[in-house]
Scaffold this motif. Structure first.
Motif, PDB file in Angstrom:
ATOM      1  N   GLY A 162     -11.489 -19.338 111.482  1.00  0.00           N
ATOM      2  CA  GLY A 162     -10.810 -18.221 111.696  1.00  0.00           C
ATOM      3  C   GLY A 162      -9.373 -18.605 111.033  1.00  0.00           C
ATOM      4  O   GLY A 162      -8.435 -17.644 111.204  1.00  0.00           O
ATOM      5  N   THR A 163      -9.044 -19.412 110.463  1.00  0.00           N
ATOM      6  CA  THR A 163      -7.780 -19.766 109.669  1.00  0.00           C
ATOM      7  C   THR A 163      -8.011 -19.135 108.287  1.00  0.00           C
ATOM      8  O   THR A 163      -8.603 -19.522 107.569  1.00  0.00           O
ATOM      9  N   THR A 164      -6.968 -18.060 108.103  1.00  0.00           N
ATOM     10  CA  THR A 164      -6.915 -17.376 106.811  1.00  0.00           C
ATOM     11  C   THR A 164      -5.704 -17.873 105.934  1.00  0.00           C
ATOM     12  O   THR A 164      -5.850 -17.440 104.738  1.00  0.00           O
ATOM     13  N   THR A 165      -5.006 -18.753 106.366  1.00  0.00           N
ATOM     14  CA  THR A 165      -3.875 -19.024 105.613  1.00  0.00           C
ATOM     15  C   THR A 165      -3.426 -20.760 106.238  1.00  0.00           C
ATOM     16  O   THR A 165      -3.443 -20.793 107.446  1.00  0.00           O
ATOM     17  N   PHE A 166      -3.306 -21.498 105.229  1.00  0.00           N
ATOM     18  CA  PHE A 166      -2.807 -22.892 105.799  1.00  0.00           C
ATOM     19  C   PHE A 166      -1.564 -22.959 104.895  1.00  0.00           C
ATOM     20  O   PHE A 166      -1.276 -22.692 103.620  1.00  0.00           O
ATOM     21  N   ILE A 167      -0.718 -24.053 105.269  1.00  0.00           N
ATOM     22  CA  ILE A 167       0.489 -24.643 104.508  1.00  0.00           C
ATOM     23  C   ILE A 167       0.266 -26.048 104.488  1.00  0.00           C
ATOM     24  O   ILE A 167      -0.050 -26.686 105.272  1.00  0.00           O
ATOM     25  N   GLU A 168      -0.105 -26.660 103.253  1.00  0.00           N
ATOM     26  CA  GLU A 168      -0.435 -27.881 102.849  1.00  0.00           C
ATOM     27  C   GLU A 168       0.914 -28.750 102.437  1.00  0.00           C
ATOM     28  O   GLU A 168       1.821 -28.080 101.879  1.00  0.00           O
ATOM     29  N   MET A 169       1.005 -30.058 103.064  1.00  0.00           N
ATOM     30  CA  MET A 169       2.096 -30.707 102.585  1.00  0.00           C
ATOM     31  C   MET A 169       1.806 -31.324 101.315  1.00  0.00           C
ATOM     32  O   MET A 169       0.767 -32.097 100.938  1.00  0.00           O
ATOM     33  N   VAL A 170       2.791 -31.359 100.490  1.00  0.00           N
ATOM     34  CA  VAL A 170       2.704 -31.851  99.206  1.00  0.00           C
ATOM     35  C   VAL A 170       3.492 -33.344  99.288  1.00  0.00           C
ATOM     36  O   VAL A 170       4.705 -33.460  99.639  1.00  0.00           O
ATOM     37  N   CYS A 171       2.861 -34.493  99.105  1.00  0.00           N
ATOM     38  CA  CYS A 171       3.304 -35.653  99.451  1.00  0.00           C
ATOM     39  C   CYS A 171       3.196 -36.633  98.228  1.00  0.00           C
ATOM     40  O   CYS A 171       2.488 -37.672  98.498  1.00  0.00           O
ATOM     41  N   PRO A 172       3.947 -36.516  97.167  1.00  0.00           N
ATOM     42  CA  PRO A 172       4.229 -37.750  96.591  1.00  0.00           C
ATOM     43  C   PRO A 172       4.865 -38.761  96.936  1.00  0.00           C
ATOM     44  O   PRO A 172       5.569 -38.708  98.113  1.00  0.00           O
ATOM     45  N   SER A 173       4.574 -40.045  96.789  1.00  0.00           N
ATOM     46  CA  SER A 173       5.220 -41.164  97.051  1.00  0.00           C
ATOM     47  C   SER A 173       6.468 -41.559  96.836  1.00  0.00           C
ATOM     48  O   SER A 173       6.955 -40.673  95.836  1.00  0.00           O
ATOM     49  N   ARG A 174       7.452 -42.303  97.178  1.00  0.00           N
ATOM     50  CA  ARG A 174       8.871 -42.605  96.881  1.00  0.00           C
ATOM     51  C   ARG A 174       8.808 -43.138  95.500  1.00  0.00           C
ATOM     52  O   ARG A 174       9.750 -43.003  94.797  1.00  0.00           O
ATOM     53  N   GLN A 175       7.462 -43.619  95.085  1.00  0.00           N
ATOM     54  CA  GLN A 175       7.492 -43.960  93.600  1.00  0.00           C
ATOM     55  C   GLN A 175       7.360 -43.072  92.540  1.00  0.00           C
ATOM     56  O   GLN A 175       7.498 -43.410  91.218  1.00  0.00           O
ATOM     57  N   ALA A 214     -10.679 -20.594  99.073  1.00  0.00           N
ATOM     58  CA  ALA A 214     -11.226 -19.354  99.434  1.00  0.00           C
ATOM     59  C   ALA A 214     -10.202 -18.666 100.468  1.00  0.00           C
ATOM     60  O   ALA A 214     -10.303 -17.249 100.630  1.00  0.00           O
ATOM     61  N   CYS A 215      -9.104 -19.302 100.836  1.00  0.00           N
ATOM     62  CA  CYS A 215      -8.046 -18.647 101.858  1.00  0.00           C
ATOM     63  C   CYS A 215      -6.864 -18.843 101.169  1.00  0.00           C
ATOM     64  O   CYS A 215      -6.578 -19.477 100.237  1.00  0.00           O
ATOM     65  N   ASP A 216      -5.610 -17.917 101.510  1.00  0.00           N
ATOM     66  CA  ASP A 216      -4.388 -17.995 101.150  1.00  0.00           C
ATOM     67  C   ASP A 216      -3.781 -19.506 101.601  1.00  0.00           C
ATOM     68  O   ASP A 216      -3.980 -19.997 102.549  1.00  0.00           O
ATOM     69  N   TYR A 217      -2.742 -19.714 100.969  1.00  0.00           N
ATOM     70  CA  TYR A 217      -2.022 -21.052 101.037  1.00  0.00           C
ATOM     71  C   TYR A 217      -0.749 -21.224 100.636  1.00  0.00           C
ATOM     72  O   TYR A 217      -0.296 -20.217  99.779  1.00  0.00           O
ATOM     73  N   ALA A 218       0.197 -22.047 101.109  1.00  0.00           N
ATOM     74  CA  ALA A 218       1.446 -22.071 100.834  1.00  0.00           C
ATOM     75  C   ALA A 218       1.563 -23.673 100.778  1.00  0.00           C
ATOM     76  O   ALA A 218       0.828 -24.130 101.274  1.00  0.00           O
ATOM     77  N   PHE A 219       2.907 -24.170 100.484  1.00  0.00           N
ATOM     78  CA  PHE A 219       3.337 -25.590 100.445  1.00  0.00           C
ATOM     79  C   PHE A 219       4.544 -25.875 101.315  1.00  0.00           C
ATOM     80  O   PHE A 219       5.244 -25.200 101.296  1.00  0.00           O
ATOM     81  N   HIS A 220       4.619 -27.244 102.023  1.00  0.00           N
ATOM     82  CA  HIS A 220       5.685 -27.786 102.330  1.00  0.00           C
ATOM     83  C   HIS A 220       5.964 -28.699 101.310  1.00  0.00           C
ATOM     84  O   HIS A 220       5.207 -29.505 100.939  1.00  0.00           O
ATOM     85  N   MET A 221       7.200 -29.004 100.704  1.00  0.00           N
ATOM     86  CA  MET A 221       7.427 -29.977  99.658  1.00  0.00           C
ATOM     87  C   MET A 221       8.037 -31.130 100.442  1.00  0.00           C
ATOM     88  O   MET A 221       8.977 -31.440 100.796  1.00  0.00           O
ATOM     89  N   GLY A 222       7.194 -32.323 100.046  1.00  0.00           N
ATOM     90  CA  GLY A 222       7.699 -33.615 100.758  1.00  0.00           C
ATOM     91  C   GLY A 222       8.719 -34.204  99.767  1.00  0.00           C
ATOM     92  O   GLY A 222       8.807 -34.282  98.691  1.00  0.00           O
ATOM     93  N   LEU A 228       1.161 -18.246  98.314  1.00  0.00           N
ATOM     94  CA  LEU A 228       1.978 -17.484  98.774  1.00  0.00           C
ATOM     95  C   LEU A 228       3.675 -17.652  98.634  1.00  0.00           C
ATOM     96  O   LEU A 228       4.063 -18.979  98.961  1.00  0.00           O
ATOM     97  N   ARG A 229       4.292 -17.047  97.916  1.00  0.00           N
ATOM     98  CA  ARG A 229       5.410 -17.303  97.323  1.00  0.00           C
ATOM     99  C   ARG A 229       6.381 -16.747  98.546  1.00  0.00           C
ATOM    100  O   ARG A 229       6.273 -15.822  98.945  1.00  0.00           O
ATOM    101  N   ARG A 230       7.475 -17.572  98.917  1.00  0.00           N
ATOM    102  CA  ARG A 230       8.075 -17.510 100.049  1.00  0.00           C
ATOM    103  C   ARG A 230       9.875 -17.556  99.467  1.00  0.00           C
ATOM    104  O   ARG A 230       9.999 -18.160  98.750  1.00  0.00           O
ATOM    105  N   VAL A 231      10.535 -16.415 100.014  1.00  0.00           N
ATOM    106  CA  VAL A 231      11.795 -16.346  99.361  1.00  0.00           C
ATOM    107  C   VAL A 231      12.696 -16.822 100.552  1.00  0.00           C
ATOM    108  O   VAL A 231      12.939 -16.125 101.592  1.00  0.00           O
ATOM    109  N   PRO A 232      13.402 -17.922 100.474  1.00  0.00           N
ATOM    110  CA  PRO A 232      14.256 -18.393 101.481  1.00  0.00           C
ATOM    111  C   PRO A 232      15.643 -17.456 101.557  1.00  0.00           C
ATOM    112  O   PRO A 232      15.837 -16.794 100.906  1.00  0.00           O
ATOM    113  N   GLN A 233      16.418 -18.015 102.713  1.00  0.00           N
ATOM    114  CA  GLN A 233      17.617 -16.967 103.182  1.00  0.00           C
ATOM    115  C   GLN A 233      18.351 -17.103 101.663  1.00  0.00           C
ATOM    116  O   GLN A 233      19.056 -16.150 101.417  1.00  0.00           O
TER     117      GLN A 233
END
Length: 467
Positions: A86-99, A118-126, A452-457
């Motif tokens: 039932g989840t049609t959108t998820f937000i994935e964590m982008v997690c490059p390491s410190r290096q 197969a579903c829509d997606y966005a990201f949080h930038m680590g 999904l492109r999001r426009v911040p404030q």
């Protein structure tokens, strides 16, 4: 093809009523009773069923290099599992390491998802370090449409940031209008406790929780809230697991700190006894923050019911039994994570709405609407309204089943919720008007999902001023 869904009972975060839904060009164009359509429209009968807005998981890991291995899902497998649940959108964590280079990592994660979901997606930038190049890179990433950051106050020398780096990240986020999510622990204290336990030959999975006890999470939550308050940023605590951390987060909210709280489905239903099972059975349930004493669950449920916990995610991160056994000689080497993307909605409906005290509108709010609002997706996502994307979940409340690895779609060889009974499941799931799931079977189109492109404030203001 135009679509008409007839006879269902619409349930959103604010309302509940019977109506038909007419869909054209991927969006909802009309909501009314007794809609008649011309030939050529696909008509779906939802009589006797609920219709929810597509659910949003605000916290998943799909592509994840971690602890000498990789999470098992691909975007193809994870998105199908999400949709069946039932989840049609998820937000994935982008997690490059410190290096690793932040911008390079961002593009790697985007490329992994593009054309495969197969579903829509966005990201949080680590943000795993903050050096001379980081600010310019983060500005570029935000301008690309990723309007949320992620920091770790844990995983020393790998993902974890210093307090100085947290300060600079939050100051930039406040300027850009970007929300910052945070894994709240104390990396140094966890590291020292781990070393002490290993030195005492306390190496099994049952020692994972004592190495990062409730007080450590509460301290990290307090510290993050203080930095959010002093920088004027907006913060979001991820996967909060225990009453002491909840208490400090709620206190911050009540004094006006712009702080939001997420918990995840394992912390509502599983407890530390699962990770105390011998051998690999315990390893399967190692995650961070760890599964806690069962007494914490009542506090989490109450806070969710009252809206003090804003959202429910999963922190979905599947590692199979072979990968878990990398920690056979030391719990510090067990890849942290448990899957849950496919099970979240049905478990929270069953044990929250059906068997608990969770109001059905709060259920929709916590699993869809509030995430959409916090992360810049509303009203395109998170509601059923004219003009919104036709992401719809026709829900069969009469279904009865049992969660099992034998029927799951997540790419893993065990299920952390094995044997849990569910009362209800999605009957039909649409993504922008396209039927992707029927009665637990994926019948749709792989690769249909969109970034999904999001426009911040900050950029919204810039666009307005430019106009």
């Amino acid at each position: 093809m135009p679509l008409l869904i007839k006879g269902g009972e619409i349930v959103t975060a604010e309302a509940r009523y019977r109506s038909d839904i007419l869909v054209e060009d991927e969006a909802i164009v009309r909501i009314d009773q007794g809609i008649d359509v011309a030939p050529g429209f696909k008509v779906l009968d939802a009589t006797g069923k609920l219709i929810f807005p597509g659910f949003i998981d605000p916290h998943v890991h799909i592509h994840l290099p971690f602890m000498a291995t990789f999470a098992k899902d691909t975007h193809a497998t994870a998105s199908v599992a999400a949709l069946i649940g039932g989840t049609t959108t998820f937000i994935e964590m982008v997690c490059p390491s410190r290096q690793e280079d932040a911008l390079e990592g961002y593009h790697i994660w985007k490329k992994k998802a593009e054309g495969n979901s197969a579903c829509d997606y966005a990201f949080h930038m680590g943000v795993t370090h903050f050096d001379a190049n980081t600010e310019a890179q983060l500005r570029e990433i935000v301008q690309d449409g990723t309007a949320s950051f992620k920091i770790f106050l844990s995983y020393k020398n790998f993902f974890g940031v210093t307090d100085e780096e947290m300060f600079h990240t939050l100051k930039l986020a406040a300027e850009l209008g970007v929300i910052t999510t945070a894994h709240c622990e104390n990396a140094e204290l966890v590291s020292q406790l781990q070393q002490l336990l290993i030195a005492e030959r306390k190496t099994g999975p049952e020692w994972h929780e004592p190495s990062r006890p409730e007080a450590v999470e509460a301290e990290g939550t307090t510290r993050f809230a203080t930095f959010v308050e002093e920088t004027g940023a907006t913060g979001y605590v991820v996967h909060l697991s225990c009453a002491p951390a909840l208490r400090t987060a709620v206190e911050a909210k009540l004094r006006g700190v712009k702080l939001h709280i997420e918990s995840v489905v394992p912390h509502f239903l599983l407890d530390k006894s699962y990770a105390e099972r011998p051998g690999v059975e315990g390893m399967k349930h190692v995650m961070s923050p760890p599964l806690r004493d069962k007494r914490n669950q009542a506090a989490l449920w109450r806070a969710l019911e009252r809206g003090l916990i804003d959202t429910v995610g999963t922190d979905h991160c599947p590692f199979d039994t072979g990968q878990k056994l990398l920690g056979a000689n030391a719990f510090t080497q067990i890849p942290n994570g448990i899957p849950g993307l496919e099970e979240r909605v049905n478990l929270m409906y069953t044990y929250g709405v059906q068997r608990g005290g969770l109001d059905i509108h709060r259920f929709v709010d916590a699993l869809s609407t509030r995430a959409a609002k916090l992360f810049g997706l509303y009203p395109r996502k998170g509601t059923i309204a004219v003009g919104s994307d036709a992401d719809l979940v026709v829900y069969d409340t009469g279904y009865r089943g049992t969660i099992s690895v034998t029927t799951q779609h997540t790419n893993n060889d065990y299920n952390g919720f094995e044997g849990f009974v569910i009362e209800g499941r999605p009957s039909i799931v649409t993504v922008r008007g396209k039927v992707q799931v029927r009665d637990g079977v994926f019948v749709g189109e792989q690769g249909r999902g969109e970034f999904l492109r999001r426009v911040p404030q900050y950029f919204a203001k810039a666009v307005a001023n430019a106009g």
